[in-house]
Scaffold this motif. Structure first.
Motif, PDB file in Angstrom:
ATOM      1  N   GLY A   1       0.807  -1.200   0.000  1.00 27.16           N
ATOM      2  CA  GLY A   1       0.000   0.000   0.000  1.00 27.16           C
ATOM      3  C   GLY A   1       0.846   1.258   0.000  1.00 27.16           C
TER       4      GLY A   1
ATOM      5  N   SER B   1       0.860   3.455   2.124  1.00 31.23           N
ATOM      6  CA  SER B   1       1.327   3.717   3.485  1.00 31.23           C
ATOM      7  C   SER B   1       2.643   3.014   3.789  1.00 31.23           C
ATOM      8  CB  SER B   1       0.260   3.274   4.494  1.00 31.23           C
ATOM      9  OG  SER B   1       0.073   1.863   4.433  1.00 31.23           O
TER      10      SER B   1
ATOM     11  N   THR C   1       2.846  -0.360   3.966  1.00 36.98           N
ATOM     12  CA  THR C   1       2.528  -1.634   4.604  1.00 36.98           C
ATOM     13  C   THR C   1       2.385  -2.735   3.560  1.00 36.98           C
ATOM     14  OG1 THR C   1       1.340  -0.482   6.359  1.00 36.98           O
ATOM     15  CG2 THR C   1       0.911  -2.829   6.121  1.00 36.98           C
TER      16      THR C   1
ATOM     17  N   PRO D   1      -7.398   1.451   5.211  1.00 36.57           N
ATOM     18  CA  PRO D   1      -7.153   2.874   4.911  1.00 36.57           C
ATOM     19  C   PRO D   1      -7.259   3.123   3.414  1.00 36.57           C
ATOM     20  CG  PRO D   1      -5.502   2.022   6.429  1.00 36.57           C
ATOM     21  CD  PRO D   1      -6.290   0.839   5.967  1.00 36.57           C
TER      22      PRO D   1
ATOM     23  N   GLU E   1      -5.764   5.046   1.418  1.00 35.82           N
ATOM     24  CA  GLU E   1      -4.516   5.136   0.653  1.00 35.82           C
ATOM     25  C   GLU E   1      -3.963   3.767   0.286  1.00 35.82           C
ATOM     26  OE1 GLU E   1      -3.376   5.798   5.071  1.00 35.82           O
ATOM     27  OE2 GLU E   1      -5.009   6.329   3.696  1.00 35.82           O
ATOM     28  N   ASP E   2      -4.463   2.714   0.926  1.00 34.91           N
ATOM     29  CA  ASP E   2      -4.006   1.366   0.620  1.00 34.91           C
ATOM     30  C   ASP E   2      -4.941   0.627  -0.332  1.00 34.91           C
ATOM     31  OD1 ASP E   2      -1.756   1.631   2.131  1.00 34.91           O
ATOM     32  OD2 ASP E   2      -2.545   0.639   3.907  1.00 34.91           O
TER      33      ASP E   2
ATOM     34  N   ASP F   1       9.089   1.593   0.640  1.00 33.45           N
ATOM     35  CA  ASP F   1       7.829   2.308   0.894  1.00 33.45           C
ATOM     36  C   ASP F   1       7.530   3.348  -0.177  1.00 33.45           C
ATOM     37  OD1 ASP F   1       8.914   4.819   3.346  1.00 33.45           O
ATOM     38  OD2 ASP F   1       9.693   4.258   1.387  1.00 33.45           O
TER      39      ASP F   1
ATOM     40  N   GLN G   1       9.132   6.108  -1.102  1.00 30.48           N
ATOM     41  CA  GLN G   1       9.599   7.472  -0.942  1.00 30.48           C
ATOM     42  C   GLN G   1      10.863   7.674  -1.760  1.00 30.48           C
ATOM     43  OE1 GLN G   1       7.746   9.608   0.627  1.00 30.48           O
ATOM     44  NE2 GLN G   1       6.283   8.009   1.153  1.00 30.48           N
TER      45      GLN G   1
ATOM     46  N   LYS H   1       0.671   5.189  -6.007  1.00 32.10           N
ATOM     47  CA  LYS H   1      -0.491   5.579  -5.232  1.00 32.10           C
ATOM     48  C   LYS H   1      -1.750   5.307  -6.032  1.00 32.10           C
ATOM     49  CE  LYS H   1       1.867   9.148  -2.569  1.00 32.10           C
ATOM     50  NZ  LYS H   1       1.888  10.566  -2.172  1.00 32.10           N
TER      51      LYS H   1
END
Length: 356
Positions: A155, A157, A159, A233, A235-236, A299, A301, A330
């Motif tokens: 996701g 996030s 995760t 969530p 976002e996931d 993740d 980033q 995303k």
């Protein structure tokens, strides 16, 4: 009733269809489905067509027509639109689930069983050792009919989780956890989260009504065993298919010549031209790290210092983990989604979109 009739000869004079005509008719019945809203409340057909026109957002022409009250036949014109209907749900109208099943165009539409809602579920916390297709499918079968599974979804996030496509039985309570009990070890429990759901009851866990509509609507706080905490969530939702990648071995593991050139060191026994980087595992392939290899989750980033190393270490002699694209993306915010709060967008009144 017809079985009791004594038919006359002229009534037995059937119309015979050539095989070629039958083939052409079947071709014209492609991408056809029956649709029903999981509700006992009355609603107008035109509002339903308008809302679903926005939600489905088809690329090609499509038609929908009522068969009887709360029963419709939908037909689309391309595979992409068909996959959207069948794979991108659950679809929601006025907070109620929209059930969709394939239709062959021959059977009585009312005879098609419509009691299952297509949904994506996330099973959180399964260790890498047990992220095997057969094990995951056995656990997911406790949630609903399994249509597909992703072992390493990631996701936005950061995760990592197992993601499963299922058909939920609308007449059974939602599943909150699934268990796994390896013999000789303690029982393991894993939380189940849903990527969007229509209205469901916090008391009985059934879809189609709220807590105030369950029995007399008066319940103790301790009776609320279900709730919004079961929704993943946002976002996931629609995560990247995989967050697993192979870390490149340290430079000292390569036996380079003078000037630091890379050789074929122990970290990568496959022969490749000088200067070539180790090949990355593609989607659906298995990664078998070397003695010092490590599987890590990214993740997404841009700053490497901000990446979360989840320290997933798999031994070289093991079967290996399923891997795919390394860079998570995303969810597409431009893609129309419907939920209990946004299911009332306006759309085409005719319920028929012409090809642009």
């Amino acid at each position: 009733m017809l079985k009791k009739l004594v038919l006359k000869d002229e009534e037995l004079d059937d119309v015979v269809l050539p095989k070629e005509d039958v083939v052409n008719l079947k071709e014209g019945a492609r991408w056809m489905a029956v649709v029903r809203v999981h509700t006992t409340r009355h609603f107008g057909n035109q509002p339903f067509f308008q809302k679903m026109d926005v939600a489905w957002g088809f690329a090609k022409s499509w038609t929908i027509r009522p068969v009887e009250d709360n029963l419709f036949i939908l037909q689309v014109s391309c595979l992409g639109d068909w996959n959207r209907v069948m794979n991108d749900g659950p679809w929601i109208f006025r907070q109620m689930g929209v059930m969709v099943e394939p239709y062959d165009g021959v059977a009585d539409p009312a005879s098609v069983v419509l009691n299952r809602l297509h949904a994506w579920v996330q099973v959180r916390g399964i260790p890498p050792l047990f992220r095997k297709d057969d094990i995951v499918r056995d656990m997911a079968a406790r949630i609903g009919e399994v249509l597909g599974a992703e072992m390493y979804a990631l996701g936005a996030s950061g995760t990592s989780f197992v993601r499963v496509r299922v058909k939920l039985d609308v007449h059974k309570a939602l599943t909150r956890v699934v268990g796994l009990h390896p013999e000789g070890s303690e029982r393991l429990m894993f939380q189940v989260l849903y990527e969007k759901l229509p209205k469901f009851c916090d008391v009985c866990g059934l879809l189609g009504h709220g807590v105030e509509e369950c029995e007399d609507g008066v319940h103790e706080q301790s009776a609320l065993q279900y709730g919004e905490w079961m929704i993943a969530p946002m976002e996931d939702w629609h995560p990247n298919s995989s967050g697993v990648r192979m870390r490149e071995p340290p430079r000292e593991n390569f036996r380079g010549g003078r000037g630091g050139g890379r050789g074929y060191g122990a970290a990568d026994s496959r022969k490749r031209p000088p200067g070539a980087t180790p090949p990355r595992a593609g989607k659906g392939e298995a990664a078998t790290p070397g003695a010092e290899g490590r599987l890590m989750l990214n993740d997404g980033q841009g700053d490497p210092s901000a990446r979360k190393n989840l320290d997933i270490v798999l031994a070289a002699e093991k079967e290996g983990a399923k891997v795919g694209d390394a860079s998570p993306v995303k969810p597409d915010t431009k893609r129309p989604r419907m939920s209990g709060s946004n299911s009332d967008e306006a759309g085409s009144v005719e319920g028929h979109r012409q090809e642009q």
